[in-house]
Scaffold this active site. Structure first.
Site, PDB file in Angstrom:
ATOM      1  N   CYS A  96      -9.910 -56.402  -7.861  1.00  0.00           N
ATOM      2  CA  CYS A  96      -9.872 -55.219  -8.732  1.00  0.00           C
ATOM      3  C   CYS A  96     -11.315 -54.725  -8.898  1.00  0.00           C
ATOM      4  CB  CYS A  96      -9.212 -55.513 -10.073  1.00  0.00           C
ATOM      5  SG  CYS A  96      -9.942 -56.856 -11.014  1.00  0.00           S
ATOM      6  N   GLY A 146       0.707 -63.797 -13.182  1.00  0.00           N
ATOM      7  CA  GLY A 146       1.873 -63.632 -12.327  1.00  0.00           C
ATOM      8  C   GLY A 146       2.361 -62.223 -12.113  1.00  0.00           C
ATOM      9  N   ALA A 205      -2.613 -66.604  -8.661  1.00  0.00           N
ATOM     10  CA  ALA A 205      -1.515 -65.918  -9.354  1.00  0.00           C
ATOM     11  C   ALA A 205      -1.875 -65.446 -10.750  1.00  0.00           C
ATOM     12  CB  ALA A 205      -0.294 -66.825  -9.419  1.00  0.00           C
TER      13      ALA A 205
END
Length: 384
Positions: A338, A230, A227
């Site tokens: 990413c 978040g 996470a």
């Protein structure tokens, strides 16, 4: 500070980075020692430094050297600025260019023109093929500022209207139905009423598109396994209409701000130290090279080494194996990075499928900077 003085400050900082200092540390140390510098000065110096990091190799070629002075000269030339005016020797600006400096430099060659280390340039070519050069060149420019409209509290039109009242102009972006690109007033966002009341969150458009690709439905048990701060957790919660979402991170300290962010967004998030049981959907946005976000963190492409990438792929594979045991039969395991590097993305998914029977890949997509956001990858796998 004059424009020339800002340039000289950037030169000094670049020299410290070249000597091994982390960019953020070098910038912070300069700011602390330069109380005379106002907020606009600090922002301008930061922009110079990050422009130089994005253009590290080509700037050295254009400026005829690897010092901070030569590299910033290369940046000035790349941007078509008046080098004589900036290197004037007046005030606190850089000294006048010598005849040698004025004549030095030339067009970068090979992967230097892509502003990549040679080994990464080869990886780009192998993994991205015809898109390799365009991707590398796109990573040399500044990233746009994007907002995610929090659909728990408002819709796209409502968010745009509220932002406009705060002096922030935006445009919808094709990558996600909740994405807004900030076209004016980006520095106002963090202090604006729409942001402080949870109508919008800062989140890249491709990052939003990753969450859009994950098939979730109200009533499901959904876990964001990696996470971090978040951002994707809250985007998942919004897709579920504010229903409970579970969040975990190997370093719980990364989630320290998540309760406050969730409360602001009107979302319900349970932080888990050790997830147990089975979930309908598990998202693992794994640690990665960050190669798709090097516009924002350009230092990463010069720090990353082949052995670092190898270590990261081992961590990614381990997380996939851990997460697959948390998915219920018929459930979804969403794998995301990413990155634009094949060994972190599709190759990782193919390896997982080869080693684990009973799984199928429902979809996968590589987002590239040319699409408008950062470079992201997402694959949705279903457990049989």
């Amino acid at each position: 500070m004059t424009p020339a003085a800002r340039l000289q400050a950037a030169i000094d900082i670049i020299d410290k980075i070249r000597d091994g200092s982390a960019a953020e540390k070098a910038l912070t140390n300069w700011a602390r020692a330069s109380r005379f510098a106002g907020s606009k000065d600090r922002a301008a110096v930061r922009d110079h430094v990050f422009d130089c990091l994005r253009l590290w190799r080509s700037a050295a070629a254009l400026g005829g050297g690897e010092t901070g002075r030569a590299r910033m000269l290369g940046v000035v030339r790349h941007q078509g600025l008046d080098e004589a005016a900036l290197f004037s020797g007046q005030g606190h600006g850089p000294a006048v260019l010598s005849d040698e400096e004025a004549q030095a430099g030339g067009e970068p060659q090979g992967f230097a023109a892509w502003d990549l280390p040679d080994w990464l340039g080869a990886r780009f070519q192998a993994g991205l093929g015809e898109q390799a050069e365009a991707t590398a060149l796109a990573l040399r420019s500044r990233a746009a500022v994007f907002l995610r409209v929090n659909t728990i509290k408002t819709d796209l039109a409502g968010a745009q209207a509220a932002l406009a009242e705060a002096g922030i102009e935006t445009q919808p972006h094709a990558l996600s139905p909740t994405a807004l690109r900030v076209t004016e007033g980006a520095r106002k966002v963090a202090r604006s009423e729409p942001y402080l009341t949870g109508l919008v969150e800062l989140q890249d458009a491709a990052s939003q598109a990753v969450v859009d690709a994950v098939p979730v439905q109200p009533g499901q048990r959904v876990l964001d396994y990696c996470a971090g701060g978040g951002g994707k957790t809250l985007a998942l919660a919004a897709r579920l209409g504010g229903e409970r979402v579970f969040a975990h991170d190997a370093d719980p300290r990364r989630m320290s701000d998540l309760p406050a962010r969730a409360a602001r967004a009107g979302a319900t998030v349970d932080r888990l130290t050790a997830p147990k049981g089975e979930f309908d959907v598990v998202l693992c946005d794994v640690p990665c090279s960050g190669a798709g976000a090097w516009r924002r963190s350009p230092e990463g492409k010069w720090r990353l080494q082949p052995e670092d990438l190898q270590d990261l792929t081992k961590v990614q594979a381990s997380i996939l194996q851990t997460c697959q045991s948390l998915v219920t039969s018929g459930g979804i395991l969403a794998y995301a990075t990413c990155s634009v590097l094949a060994e972190e993305n599709l190759e990782q998914v193919e390896r997982f499928l080869a080693q684990n029977s009973g799984w199928e890949c429902l979809s996968h997509r590589q987002f590239l900077p040319e699409d408008g956001g950062d470079g992201f990858f997402v694959a949705c796998l279903r457990k049989g």
